[in-house]
Design an enzyme around this catalytic site. Sequence first.
Site, PDB file in Angstrom:
ATOM      1  N   ARG A  83      73.308  29.777 -49.875  1.00 28.27           N
ATOM      2  CA  ARG A  83      74.152  30.413 -50.880  1.00 28.27           C
ATOM      3  C   ARG A  83      73.434  31.634 -51.423  1.00 28.27           C
ATOM      4  O   ARG A  83      72.229  31.586 -51.694  1.00 28.27           O
ATOM      5  CB  ARG A  83      74.479  29.441 -52.017  1.00 28.27           C
ATOM      6  CG  ARG A  83      75.277  28.267 -51.512  1.00 28.27           C
ATOM      7  CD  ARG A  83      75.733  27.365 -52.621  1.00 28.27           C
ATOM      8  NE  ARG A  83      76.395  26.178 -52.052  1.00 28.27           N
ATOM      9  CZ  ARG A  83      76.777  25.130 -52.752  1.00 28.27           C
ATOM     10  NH1 ARG A  83      76.579  25.102 -54.066  1.00 28.27           N
ATOM     11  NH2 ARG A  83      77.350  24.113 -52.156  1.00 28.27           N
ATOM     12  N   GLN A  96      71.893  19.500 -48.804  1.00 26.60           N
ATOM     13  CA  GLN A  96      72.617  18.531 -49.623  1.00 26.60           C
ATOM     14  C   GLN A  96      72.683  17.203 -48.901  1.00 26.60           C
ATOM     15  O   GLN A  96      72.842  17.172 -47.679  1.00 26.60           O
ATOM     16  CB  GLN A  96      74.054  19.020 -49.856  1.00 26.60           C
ATOM     17  CG  GLN A  96      74.150  20.322 -50.605  1.00 26.60           C
ATOM     18  CD  GLN A  96      75.607  20.768 -50.732  1.00 26.60           C
ATOM     19  OE1 GLN A  96      76.308  20.893 -49.743  1.00 26.60           O
ATOM     20  NE2 GLN A  96      76.040  20.984 -51.954  1.00 26.60           N
ATOM     21  N   ASP A 143      75.140  15.390 -48.420  1.00 29.86           N
ATOM     22  CA  ASP A 143      76.563  15.617 -48.621  1.00 29.86           C
ATOM     23  C   ASP A 143      77.377  14.522 -47.937  1.00 29.86           C
ATOM     24  O   ASP A 143      76.936  13.941 -46.956  1.00 29.86           O
ATOM     25  CB  ASP A 143      76.914  16.976 -47.994  1.00 29.86           C
ATOM     26  CG  ASP A 143      78.109  17.622 -48.656  1.00 29.86           C
ATOM     27  OD1 ASP A 143      78.687  17.008 -49.570  1.00 29.86           O
ATOM     28  OD2 ASP A 143      78.466  18.736 -48.248  1.00 29.86           O
ATOM     29  N   CYS A 150      81.832  21.057 -46.028  1.00 28.18           N
ATOM     30  CA  CYS A 150      83.161  20.424 -45.958  1.00 28.18           C
ATOM     31  C   CYS A 150      83.996  20.803 -44.735  1.00 28.18           C
ATOM     32  O   CYS A 150      84.556  19.914 -44.085  1.00 28.18           O
ATOM     33  CB  CYS A 150      83.974  20.673 -47.219  1.00 28.18           C
ATOM     34  SG  CYS A 150      83.141  21.507 -48.538  1.00 28.18           S
ATOM     35  N   LYS A 174      85.417  17.336 -61.259  1.00 27.85           N
ATOM     36  CA  LYS A 174      84.285  16.559 -60.759  1.00 27.85           C
ATOM     37  C   LYS A 174      83.556  15.813 -61.857  1.00 27.85           C
ATOM     38  O   LYS A 174      83.666  16.163 -63.032  1.00 27.85           O
ATOM     39  CB  LYS A 174      83.316  17.480 -60.024  1.00 27.85           C
ATOM     40  CG  LYS A 174      82.875  18.679 -60.851  1.00 27.85           C
ATOM     41  CD  LYS A 174      81.978  19.620 -60.045  1.00 27.85           C
ATOM     42  CE  LYS A 174      81.445  20.731 -60.917  1.00 27.85           C
ATOM     43  NZ  LYS A 174      80.231  21.346 -60.434  1.00 27.85           N
ATOM     44  N   HIS A 213      84.483  14.976 -52.248  1.00 27.86           N
ATOM     45  CA  HIS A 213      83.145  15.465 -51.884  1.00 27.86           C
ATOM     46  C   HIS A 213      82.176  14.717 -52.778  1.00 27.86           C
ATOM     47  O   HIS A 213      82.447  14.552 -53.955  1.00 27.86           O
ATOM     48  CB  HIS A 213      82.957  16.938 -52.243  1.00 27.86           C
ATOM     49  CG  HIS A 213      83.968  17.870 -51.688  1.00 27.86           C
ATOM     50  ND1 HIS A 213      83.627  18.913 -50.859  1.00 27.86           N
ATOM     51  CD2 HIS A 213      85.301  17.948 -51.851  1.00 27.86           C
ATOM     52  CE1 HIS A 213      84.707  19.593 -50.545  1.00 27.86           C
ATOM     53  NE2 HIS A 213      85.740  19.038 -51.137  1.00 27.86           N
ATOM     54  N   HIS A 233      81.803  13.452 -47.284  1.00 27.83           N
ATOM     55  CA  HIS A 233      83.219  13.659 -47.586  1.00 27.83           C
ATOM     56  C   HIS A 233      83.979  12.398 -47.238  1.00 27.83           C
ATOM     57  O   HIS A 233      83.811  11.856 -46.150  1.00 27.83           O
ATOM     58  CB  HIS A 233      83.752  14.869 -46.820  1.00 27.83           C
ATOM     59  CG  HIS A 233      83.073  16.138 -47.260  1.00 27.83           C
ATOM     60  ND1 HIS A 233      81.935  16.606 -46.663  1.00 27.83           N
ATOM     61  CD2 HIS A 233      83.355  16.983 -48.293  1.00 27.83           C
ATOM     62  CE1 HIS A 233      81.539  17.705 -47.293  1.00 27.83           C
ATOM     63  NE2 HIS A 233      82.372  17.952 -48.280  1.00 27.83           N
TER      64      HIS A 233
END
Length: 583
Positions: free
Chosen positions: A300, A318, A320, A271, A406, A452, A322
Site C-alpha cells: 500500500r 495480512q 487474511d 480479496c 467492521k 473479510h 474471506h
Amino acid sequence: MENNLHTSRHSLSHIMAKAVQELWPGTKLGIGPAIDNGFYYDFDSEHKFVPEDLKTIEAKMKEIIKSREKFVCESMSKDDAIKLFESRGEVYKVELVKELEDGTISIYRTGEFIDLCKGPHIEHTGLINNFKLTHIAGAYWKGDEKRPMLQRVYGLSFENKDALNAYIKQQEEAAKRDHRKLGTELDLFSINENVGPGLVLLHPKGGMLRKELEDWIKNENIKRGYDMVYSPHVARLHLWQISGHANFYSENMFQPIEVDEQKYQLKPMNCPFHIEIYRSHLRSYRDLPLRYSELGTVYRYERSGVVHGLFRVRGFTQDDAHIFCTPEQVGKEVEDCFNFALHIMKTFGFKNYSVELSVWDENKPENYTGTKEDWEKAQAALEAVLNANKVPYTVHAGEAAFYGPKIDIKVVDAIGRSWQLSTIQFDFNLPGKFDLEYVGNDGKRARPIMIHRAMFGSIERFMGVIIEHFAGLFPLWLAPVQVKVLTLTDNEIEYSKALVAKMKMAGIRAEIDCRSEKLGAKIREAHVQKVPYSIIVGSKEAAENKITLRLRSGTNMEGLEVDDFIKTLKEEVAAFSLENYYK
RNA sequence: GCCGAGGUAGCUCAACGGUAGAGCAACAGUUUUGUAAACUGUAGGUUGUGGGUUCGAAACCCAUCCUCGGCUCCA
C-alpha cells in the site's frame, strides 16, 4: 480529583495562550483543550515557534501564575460574542461561535486575555503548581488537511511535581521497549534506506519469530475450518477495476506497472483473488460457508509522513481470510471470528485492548459503495454479535471501509498509542461487483455474503506489538533462541556441541557460546539477548553427563538430566504457555 | 502529503568554519576462565545524496532522500 486535574489542565492551556499572545501579539487562537497527560493549544502566529521558545513561554506562564489573576466567566449573546472576537481578530474563534447554537455564549477572561470557553476553570492562576511544556507540532485547523496548519504547543501537567516526574520516568521506561529499539538490539529486523521506506527486512531472529507466528495462526485457521489458498502479488489492473479498488482505493495503491502493453497492479488487498477462486466453480448452498485463508503480502502506498517501524509499513503480510456464506450463516460466522480474535488476545496475554464498531458516515455516501439499507442491515448484524457477547465497545462513524462496516480490535503500544490488530469486515460490494452466486436449496441462484477478516491484522504490526508487549522477553514458544549452551573452558566444547545437536534434533532452538570469554561475559550476553534458558557446562557437568540450568531470572538448577530438560521444555513449548513466562 | 526537529563507524554519541574522535560491537593474538562486561592490538567514515559559498565545509546556503515527534490517513 480527576475533574480538578482536568480543570487545572484546561486552565493551563488558557495561561499558555495568554503568555503566547503577550509574547507575540497578533497570534490568533485555535483550540486549547485538556488531554490525558496535560494540555495543548493551537496557534496561528507569524512567529514560527522553535524549541527554545518553550522556555520563554514557560517563564511567561510562571509570571502569570505568580500574579494570581482570576478566571472570570461572562455570558453574552451570540452576536456580541462574534463582535467581540472579530474586534480582536480571532477569526477561528468567530468561526467556532458561529457554529454554536443560538443562545447565551460564555467566555472566560484572565486579565486582558479572552477565550471562548464553557469552563469550568480554577479560581485564579496561582492555584497551578506544576507543568512542563514538551514539544511543538503542526496541526490542521479542525483536523482538516485542506484548512490552514496551526502550530500546536503541548504541555504536561499532573496533580503535583512527583506525579509529573513519575510520568516522565514511566515514558522513559516505556521508550526502552519501543520495538524499533529492541528490533535493533535483538537483531530482529531492519528497515533500510536502499530498500525503501516502510519495507521491512526480517533478520534470522525476526524471521524465526515470524515463522512461529505463521505456524500458529495457520494451525488455528485450519482448526476452525479454513482452507489455505495462495495468490500472486500482482494482477492485471482490470481485476482492480472490477473490484472497485482502482476507483475507491487508488490513493493507497502503488502505480501500475506495464508488462506486454498490459497494466498490472501490485496488490493492496487479497480479496479479489479469493473471489476468483470462489468463482472457479458453481457453488451450492451445501458448500457454504467457504473460508479461504492466506498469509497474503500486500503493498500500500502510505504517505511519507506516516510510516512507523513495523506498525505502519508499505509492504506487509495480512493473516487474511474471506468467508463466503448465506445470509442465515453470517451471524455465526461473525461471532466465530470475534471469538477467534478474543482467543488471540488471551493467548498473547493482551489485557489492554478496545473493541470498536466502525460504521459509515451517512452524510458522505459518495465515499462508500452499497445502499443505505445494506449499511444499516450490516451494521445491525455486527452490533448484534457484540451485544450478544456483552462486549463493551465504542461506535466510530466514518471509519468503515468503503465496502462495508467492521469490528476492530485495537491494542495500545509501549508509549500509549493505539494500533488496530484484528478486524472483521462486512462486504456487500465485491459479491455484486464479481456477480458471485450460489445455488440455493430451492434451485435458484442467490448472492453470498462476504466477510473479510484478519486476526493478527498484519504480521509486521503484530510482531511490533508483541515485541513491546513482552519487552523482548518472549515466551518460550516464540523465543528465536530458546536455549544457549555456555561452555566454561575449551574442554567442554565437544560435550556442549553434542548437547546442542541433541536439542536441535528434538526441535529446540539451541545455540552454543564457546568463545574464549569468561562465563560471566557469556551469561551477560545471553541475558542481554533475552534468551529464556542458559545451560552452563563445566568439567563437572561433562563428567557426570548432566547440565546446570540457568533461568532468565538468575535462578540455577544443578545436576539435571538432559533428557528430562528436553521433555519439560517441549511440554512448555507445546502449551503456548505464558505460565512459566515470569520464572 | 503538511508543520517542526534531525541524519557523523554495525550500535550509542563527540567534534559545530581549520588534520573526523570515543565507548561498545567486529576481527587477530594472549588468556582456559564457575554465574551480568579478561588483556593487548588491528581494522572500520567521500560526515545520507547532489550542487553551491569559502583559501578551507561534517559544520553555512539550495535541492533531494531518509529518520523522529505531531497532524491527516490506515492493517
